[in-house]
Motif scaffolding. Structure first.
Motif, short mmCIF file in Angstrom:
data_model
loop_
_atom_site.label_atom_id
_atom_site.label_comp_id
_atom_site.label_asym_id
_atom_site.label_seq_id
_atom_site.Cartn_x
_atom_site.Cartn_y
_atom_site.Cartn_z
N ILE A 116 0.87 -1.18 0.00
CA ILE A 116 0.00 0.00 0.00
C ILE A 116 0.91 1.23 0.00
O ILE A 116 1.86 1.30 0.80
CB ILE A 116 -0.88 0.04 1.27
N GLY A 117 0.65 2.18 -0.87
CA GLY A 117 1.49 3.37 -0.96
C GLY A 117 1.39 4.25 0.29
O GLY A 117 0.53 4.05 1.14
N PRO A 118 2.31 5.22 0.39
CA PRO A 118 2.35 6.08 1.59
C PRO A 118 1.16 7.03 1.68
O PRO A 118 0.71 7.59 0.67
CB PRO A 118 3.66 6.85 1.44
N ALA A 119 0.67 7.22 2.90
CA ALA A 119 -0.41 8.17 3.19
C ALA A 119 0.17 9.57 3.30
O ALA A 119 1.36 9.74 3.56
CB ALA A 119 -1.10 7.77 4.50
N PRO A 120 -0.66 10.58 3.10
CA PRO A 120 -0.18 11.97 3.21
C PRO A 120 0.08 12.38 4.65
O PRO A 120 -0.50 11.83 5.58
CB PRO A 120 -1.34 12.78 2.63
N ILE A 121 0.94 13.40 4.81
CA ILE A 121 1.15 14.02 6.12
C ILE A 121 0.10 15.11 6.34
O ILE A 121 -0.29 15.39 7.46
CB ILE A 121 2.59 14.57 6.21
N LEU A 122 -0.37 15.70 5.24
CA LEU A 122 -1.45 16.70 5.20
C LEU A 122 -1.02 18.09 5.66
O LEU A 122 -1.29 19.06 4.97
CB LEU A 122 -2.69 16.25 5.99
N ASP A 123 -0.40 18.19 6.83
CA ASP A 123 -0.07 19.54 7.31
C ASP A 123 1.36 19.96 6.96
O ASP A 123 1.91 20.86 7.57
CB ASP A 123 -0.35 19.67 8.82
N GLU A 133 6.03 12.01 -5.25
CA GLU A 133 7.13 11.52 -6.09
C GLU A 133 7.50 10.08 -5.69
O GLU A 133 7.72 9.22 -6.54
CB GLU A 133 8.33 12.46 -5.89
N LEU A 134 7.55 9.85 -4.38
CA LEU A 134 7.88 8.50 -3.89
C LEU A 134 6.83 7.48 -4.33
O LEU A 134 7.16 6.36 -4.73
CB LEU A 134 8.01 8.51 -2.36
N GLU A 135 5.58 7.88 -4.26
CA GLU A 135 4.49 6.96 -4.64
C GLU A 135 4.71 6.45 -6.07
O GLU A 135 4.57 5.24 -6.34
CB GLU A 135 3.14 7.65 -4.52
N ALA A 136 5.05 7.36 -6.97
CA ALA A 136 5.25 6.96 -8.36
C ALA A 136 6.44 5.99 -8.49
O ALA A 136 6.37 4.99 -9.21
CB ALA A 136 5.47 8.20 -9.23
N VAL A 137 7.50 6.29 -7.77
CA VAL A 137 8.69 5.45 -7.84
C VAL A 137 8.44 4.07 -7.24
O VAL A 137 8.85 3.04 -7.78
CB VAL A 137 9.86 6.18 -7.13
N LEU A 138 7.74 4.04 -6.09
CA LEU A 138 7.41 2.74 -5.48
C LEU A 138 6.49 1.93 -6.38
O LEU A 138 6.60 0.70 -6.47
CB LEU A 138 6.74 2.95 -4.11
N GLY A 139 5.57 2.62 -7.06
CA GLY A 139 4.68 1.91 -7.98
C GLY A 139 5.46 1.23 -9.10
O GLY A 139 5.18 0.09 -9.45
N ARG A 140 6.45 1.95 -9.63
CA ARG A 140 7.25 1.34 -10.70
C ARG A 140 8.10 0.19 -10.17
O ARG A 140 8.26 -0.83 -10.83
CB ARG A 140 8.14 2.41 -11.36
N LEU A 141 8.66 0.36 -8.97
CA LEU A 141 9.44 -0.74 -8.37
C LEU A 141 8.57 -1.98 -8.20
O LEU A 141 8.97 -3.10 -8.56
CB LEU A 141 9.99 -0.29 -7.00
N CYS A 142 7.37 -1.79 -7.65
CA CYS A 142 6.48 -2.93 -7.43
C CYS A 142 6.09 -3.58 -8.76
O CYS A 142 6.03 -4.81 -8.85
CB CYS A 142 5.25 -2.50 -6.62
N ASP A 143 5.83 -2.76 -9.76
CA ASP A 143 5.53 -3.32 -11.09
C ASP A 143 6.66 -4.24 -11.55
O ASP A 143 6.44 -5.35 -12.03
CB ASP A 143 5.39 -2.19 -12.12
#
Lengths: 207, 207
Positions: A116-123, A133-143
């Motif tokens: 599951i990708g990272p949740a936002p910090i929001l504040d 940016e990390l979410e996109a990179v982790l998605g490609r790694l997992c692919d």
């Protein structure tokens, strides 16, 4: 089936007065659907991918005895992107990516694995930009590794149940309503349903 | 406050379709009373005192960062007394006692520590007789170490909510109702209320 949920405070369910988080709600839904599962919460507050790399395998193998089907789920990255107190992320993108590859490449040799990708910090908008940016990179790694990956950043940033709960709390962690929303989102993910052994459709689950 | 609940399947909440067990219910009650706690479930199915000795300190210290108050709670012994498949207990009373002393003497140097006595197996009378003997010995050990100890064997053996749930399940683990009963019993224990920082009376909690 023995399942280890490995990650950070969102895996633990920080902010939820029901002491369930999304993990407990996904587990309860699977149990109520009749699945024979034992779930282990291995979420630790403030853990980065480096902290998880250092501990996950010893903790998971202590919980995954021979003779049972095993499952692994990882959810981390938010703390890697958090401000280190001096305006920089706690870990660089390259460090997180290297840690994630080491963790996930090993995990998939042990058991069917999800991320599951990272949740936002929001504040902290700068940190959330790093998380995107990390979410996109982790998605490609997992692919590349053949591990199903569920991005949740946009979904949670735009969900009132998540953001309003966080605003009522510490600014980052939602309350029970936010976790219930994320649990439903994860339970509707076909890769998760297949991994758990649930009916392939959420309609089947909701009956 | 960071709390580690360390033990076996009863700590994990096996049998409870709500995915809470007594641990989750005690945690939720403390959260709803306004306490700022983060609770970690370190219960593992089939763990004996030897298994717990091998892992507890690394797992707990990863969850207890400096700068926060810490609490430790242990609940084990049932698996030590379980049949090893050849008519003998998995560990002798002397082995359990030695493991428990090593664990608890170290634990109390790290954080205020409680111990809950072993739960019954129910469908193995010889094992439950060993558990009764172990309960008394663990109680004396805890007295000597100054660690509050709550015996639960008689209470659970005589509680319909526990035994009937176990009979509907795997013969040993209760369902949600049994865990809810044990959670109330633990929350009514003055040593637990003081350890958590709750009002000293259960009346105060139930308001």
């Amino acid at each position: 089936m023995r399942i280890c949920f490995i990650g950070d405070s969102f895996v633990n369910g920080v902010g939820d007065d029901e002491a369930l988080g999304w993990r407990g709600r996904v587990t309860a839904a699977a149990l109520k659907a009749g699945l024979d599962i034992t779930a282990y919460d291995l979420g630790i507050r403030r853990n980065t991918s480096a902290d998880i790399l250092a501990r996950w395998e010893a903790e998971a193998t202590a919980r995954l005895p021979e003779g049972f089907p095993h499952r692994l789920l990882f959810a981390f990255g938010t703390n890697d992107c958090a401000d280190d107190g001096r305006g920089k992320p706690r870990l660089t993108l390259a460090q997180t990516l290297a840690n994630a590859e080491t963790i996930l490449a090993r995990a998939k040799t042990l058991a069917p694995t999800l991320m599951i990708g990272p949740a936002p910090i929001l504040d902290d908008g700068a940190a959330d930009a790093r998380i995107a940016e990390l979410e996109a990179v982790l998605g490609r790694l997992c692919d590349r590794l053949g591990i199903p990956f569920l991005p949740v950043l946009d979904f949670l940033q735009q969900a009132d149940a998540w953001t309003q709960g966080a605003a009522r709390g510490d600014g980052t962690h939602p309350d029970a309503g936010g976790y219930a929303l994320l649990a439903r989102h994860i339970l509707a993910w076909p890769a998760c349903r297949s991994w758990l052994g649930l009916d392939p459709t959420t309609e089947g689950h909701q009956r």
